[in-house]
Design an enzyme around this catalytic site. Structure first.
Site, PDB file in Angstrom:
ATOM      1  N   HIS A  71       0.784  -1.251   0.087  1.00 49.35           N
ATOM      2  CA  HIS A  71       0.229   0.053   0.100  1.00 49.35           C
ATOM      3  C   HIS A  71       0.883   1.403  -0.373  1.00 49.35           C
ATOM      4  CE1 HIS A  71      -2.512   3.212   2.061  1.00 49.35           C
ATOM      5  NE2 HIS A  71      -3.404   2.168   1.615  1.00 49.35           N
ATOM      6  N   CYS A  93       1.898  -5.083 -18.408  1.00 47.08           N
ATOM      7  CA  CYS A  93       0.835  -4.090 -16.774  1.00 47.08           C
ATOM      8  C   CYS A  93       1.725  -4.369 -15.988  1.00 47.08           C
ATOM      9  CB  CYS A  93      -0.026  -4.147 -17.011  1.00 47.08           C
ATOM     10  SG  CYS A  93      -1.252  -5.541 -16.826  1.00 47.08           S
ATOM     11  N   ARG A 112      -8.882  -2.971 -14.837  1.00 47.48           N
ATOM     12  CA  ARG A 112      -8.962  -5.026 -14.349  1.00 47.48           C
ATOM     13  C   ARG A 112     -10.020  -4.801 -13.236  1.00 47.48           C
ATOM     14  NH1 ARG A 112      -3.598  -7.245 -11.277  1.00 47.48           N
ATOM     15  NH2 ARG A 112      -5.037  -6.489  -9.782  1.00 47.48           N
TER      16      ARG A 112
END
Length: 800
Positions: free
Chosen positions: A420, A751, A578
């Site tokens: 994160h 990606c 996505r």
């Protein structure tokens, strides 16, 4: 005074070229009334006193020399700013109106009341500073405004106070800082009909994003009552953002962000002695939006028209009549901050002299920052954070977002490149050193340190303030490439930051980041809210979804809005979204999620990705994702969005997912919808030609493909040395699927993290013939340059 001098001019007789006579604010009102009222923009009527009228008042009271003397006393240190300002203001407040000027103001006020059909009409009395040799100086926010002024006596008193406000402490200081000569600045007064926004709402809007300069959005702030509270920053207003390119299409509703502010108080009409007062808002007002969608879109269209007319980004104030409901524009001036920034300019850092190395970890970003440490060990202590400090903590989660935005840099004990802290730091443009192991043990609050992420993969925290250099470069100078270079984006709150990068699109927008940070609720807990047993979760969900009769609409609206902000940054280029790819343990961490998720020994290889979408356990939740995508594309207008299916293990699974999506209104090929599949499982490579029959393209997820090819848990610290995206086996997989996709006529990109962490890896991808490379924003420039060089070499080889 020369009788030929105009003292009062009606707005409709003014143009923007009249700034020297009536200041920018009043000149702009006249311009809009003449040119934009015919286009449907409502501007309240009124008139302005001139700069000549101001000097007439000054000279009639003999205060010019006294003002000059007061300024000199302050400049020479004989009086404080407060003393000088107070003395000068008293000269104006104790002055008498020249009879001819007073009569002119009275006559115009009587005519305004007659036009409106109301005796002693309520007016707003606003300052509009000007200077003959400084036509662009708006002096916004430096002088006073007075609202709900009624009657000749009150009007003349308010005008006198307007004149005095030219010498507020902040106005004197502003002119001194900017180098303006105090006695060459005059003040025009705008007297404008009030609308009953005390019974409605009001606010401010910009035709540009004020934080990033993103020029394709309108930003609107709104609060209940009169607008001064919003202008002065005295309330936490509602906020709306609208995507301008779609406003011409009346069938679309491109509101890309909507936030309900606290709006704890509102300014309303008072008495003759106190024309306006602040009162607390009701609970219903605090919980409600000031504007409905139609009003938001109408204001945004007006903002676009005003911007088009002036040819520059604009700062506007608006109001809404609570009696009749009509909207009006009460002010407009050029925006003077973001619109002046040089576009496309970025920085490159290199460290020169540095102190002792204190800790090291993984480098996120490529910047260098010096600052004071602020150690915050738990989320409950985040209110102790000092703005602009280096945040040091063990780890972060979404609860830390408010202070991460205010940090100069971030250092954590734990976390990797996909943590994160790493993801958020990249998108905030902050340097971060993650996974140090000992930062909270070795660093202490108040300590001066330098955080360096400009030395390769490893990031370092040094003692003291290091010496470093910053090289700026213009993104417009980046070479063009045949291989598309795109961006990986997840956080809608920071997406606009990267609009100036010449990216070919968004190669990966992670839906789960929006769900975990903005929505925070398990979708099945919204579908089956009534059967939730966890009372704490029920209460939190009820609070978050306040105002939604159908709680699932909260999910759809919030997800669509978040993804819209990401798609807006690169429109009309593609944005590949996505679909959710949470693991079961991550889903269980969402509000209400524990009741809907199985417990798995290995969530990484468990009930995730495509397998969830057709399962009875999650199919209703997936339907909400599809509704959000449908709204995003069809209702909001972002047809540049491509949908991508993650972790699709087999052809049979592909068939099931596409069938479920079609049943939910997302049919491949319909309305131009393209559907891609993540290539992150060896089966996707082995059966690439078969997958290409069901999907329009592939996007290689190098993280999962590496761990599944090498049999290495990417999160296992003891095996970190074995996790290598540049391993020959992984490279073979990538080369093979690029070839197979090309032969099948499907698009193929990557990606994953590999090109971001190892920009040289991009050269290998170019050699393979890949169509696109999507990287984190901090890696974009380096990868773009490497791609250009690799294409140049490849072209030379081919020609040879």
């Amino acid at each position: 005074m020369d009788g030929g001098m105009e003292q009062v001019i009606w707005f409709e007789h003014l143009r923007r070229g009249d700034i020297a006579r009536v200041g920018g604010k009043n000149a702009s009102l006249g311009e809009m009334i003449q040119d934009l009222s015919p286009k449907g923009i409502a501007i309240p009527a009124g008139f302005a006193t001139t700069a000549d009228a101001y000097w007439h008042y000054v000279d009639a009271n003999g205060i010019r020399d006294k003002v000059a003397a007061g300024i000199v006393d302050w400049q020479q240190g004989k009086a404080s700013l407060a003393e000088a300002g107070s003395a000068i203001r008293k000269l104006f407040l104790r002055g008498d109106w020249p009879q001819d000027l007073a009569n002119a103001i009275r006559a115009a006020y009587a005519e305004l009341s007659k036009r409106i059909g109301s005796e002693d009409v309520a007016v707003a009395v606003r300052s509009s500073a000007t200077a003959e040799d400084l036509p662009d100086a708006s002096f916004a926010g430096q002088q006073e405004s007075f609202l709900n002024i009624r009657g000749e006596r009150s009007l003349l008193d308010a005008c006198r106070r307007c004149y005095a406000s030219l010498f507020t402490d902040r106005a004197i200081s502003y002119r001194q800082t900017k180098g303006f000569e105090h006695l060459k600045v005059a003040l025009s007064i705008g007297i404008q009909q009030m609308v009953r926004s005390d019974l409605g709402g009001s606010g401010v809007m910009f035709s540009i994003d004020t934080e990033t300069g993103f020029d394709k959005v309108v930003l609107i702030n709104a609060a209940w009552g009169l607008g001064e509270n919003v202008v002065q920053g005295a309330v936490d207003p509602d906020e709306y953002q609208v995507f301008k390119p779609f406003l011409a299409n009346g069938s679309l509703r491109p509101i890309v962000a909507r936030k309900c502010g606290a709006k704890a108080k509102k300014m309303i009409y008072g008495s003759a002695e106190e024309p306006t007062i602040n009162v607390p808002t009701s609970k219903a007002e605090r919980a409600s939006y000031v504007l409905d969608d139609e009003a938001v879109l109408k204001l945004a269209r007006w903002a676009s028209l005003i911007e088009q007319h002036y040819g520059c980004p604009m700062d506007m104030e608006w109001a809404r009549n609570g009696e009749a409901g009509e909207l009006v524009i009460v002010q407009a001036r050029p925006e003077t901050v973001q619109s002046r920034h040089k576009t496309g300019v970025f920085r490159s850092y290199s460290i020169k002299q540095k102190g002792k190395k204190l800790v090291e970890g993984l480098a996120i970003g490529d910047a260098i920052v010096s600052g004071r440490v602020c150690l915050v060990e738990t989320a409950k202590d985040i209110d102790q954070f000092v703005d602009g400090s280096v945040l040091v903590t063990a780890t972060t989660d979404p609860d830390w977002m408010p202070i991460m935005k205010r940090a100069a840099a971030i250092v954590t004990d734990h976390g990797g490149r996909t943590s994160h802290a790493a993801i958020v730091s990249r998108e905030l443009g902050l340097p971060a050193v993650v996974g140090t192991g000992t930062a909270t043990l070795l660093l202490h609050t108040g300590e001066q340190v330098t955080v360096s992420c400009a030395e390769g993969d490893e990031g370092f925290v040094y003692d003291g303030a290091a010496e470093y250099e910053v090289e700026t470069f213009d993104a417009h100078d980046l070479p063009a490439t045949q291989t598309e270079v795109m961006l990986n984006l997840a956080n809608p709150a920071t997406a606009f930051r990267w609009w100036r990068l010449p990216a070919d699109g968004v190669g990966l927008a992670r839906m789960e980041f929006v769900i975990s940070n903005a929505i925070r609720i398990h979708p099945m807990a919204l579908v089956h809210f009534d059967r939730l047993k966890d009372e704490v979760a029920r209460n939190e969900i009820a609070a978050l979804t306040q105002g939604y009769d159908d709680k699932s609409e909260y999910f759809v609206d919030t997800l669509a809005g978040g993804l819209a902000r990401i798609a807006a940054v690169v429109h009309p280029n593609p944005a590949i979204v996505r679909l959710s790819d949470f693991k079961t343990n991550e889903y269980a961490g969402l509000l209400g999620g524990a009741e809907f998720e199985p417990k798995e020994e290995n969530p990484m290889l468990g009930f995730r990705g495509a397998s969830r979408y057709y399962s009875p356990r999650y199919r209703e939740g997936f339907a909400l994702e599809c509704r959000a995508i449908r709204k995003l594309r069809n209702e909001m207008g972002f047809a540049n969005v491509i949908v991508m299916v993650p972790f699709c293990r087999s052809i049979e699974e592909a068939e099931k997912v596409l069938q479920v999506m079609a049943e939910s209104g997302l049919k491949r090929g319909e309305d131009g919808l393209k559907i891609y599949v993540m290539c992150e499982i060896p089966s996707n490579v082995v059966l690439a030609k078969d997958f290409a029959r069901y999907f329009d393209g592939f996007s290689i997820g190098s993280n999962d493909l590496t761990q599944l090819t090498l049999g290495v848990d990417r999160d296992a610290g003891d095996l970190a040395d074995l996790f290598d995206e540049q391993d020959p086996a992984v490279k073979w997989m990538i080369s093979r699927v690029v070839t197979e996709a090309g032969q099948a006529g499907a698009k193929i990109g990557i990606c994953g993290q590999a090109p971001s962490d190892h920009p040289d890896f991009a050269a290998f991808l170019v050699e393979c013939g890949i169509d696109s490379i999507s990287v984190t924003p901090d890696s974009f420039v380096a990868v773009k340059q490497i791609v250009a060089e690799a294409e140049r070499r490849r072209g030379r080889t081919v020609r040879g």
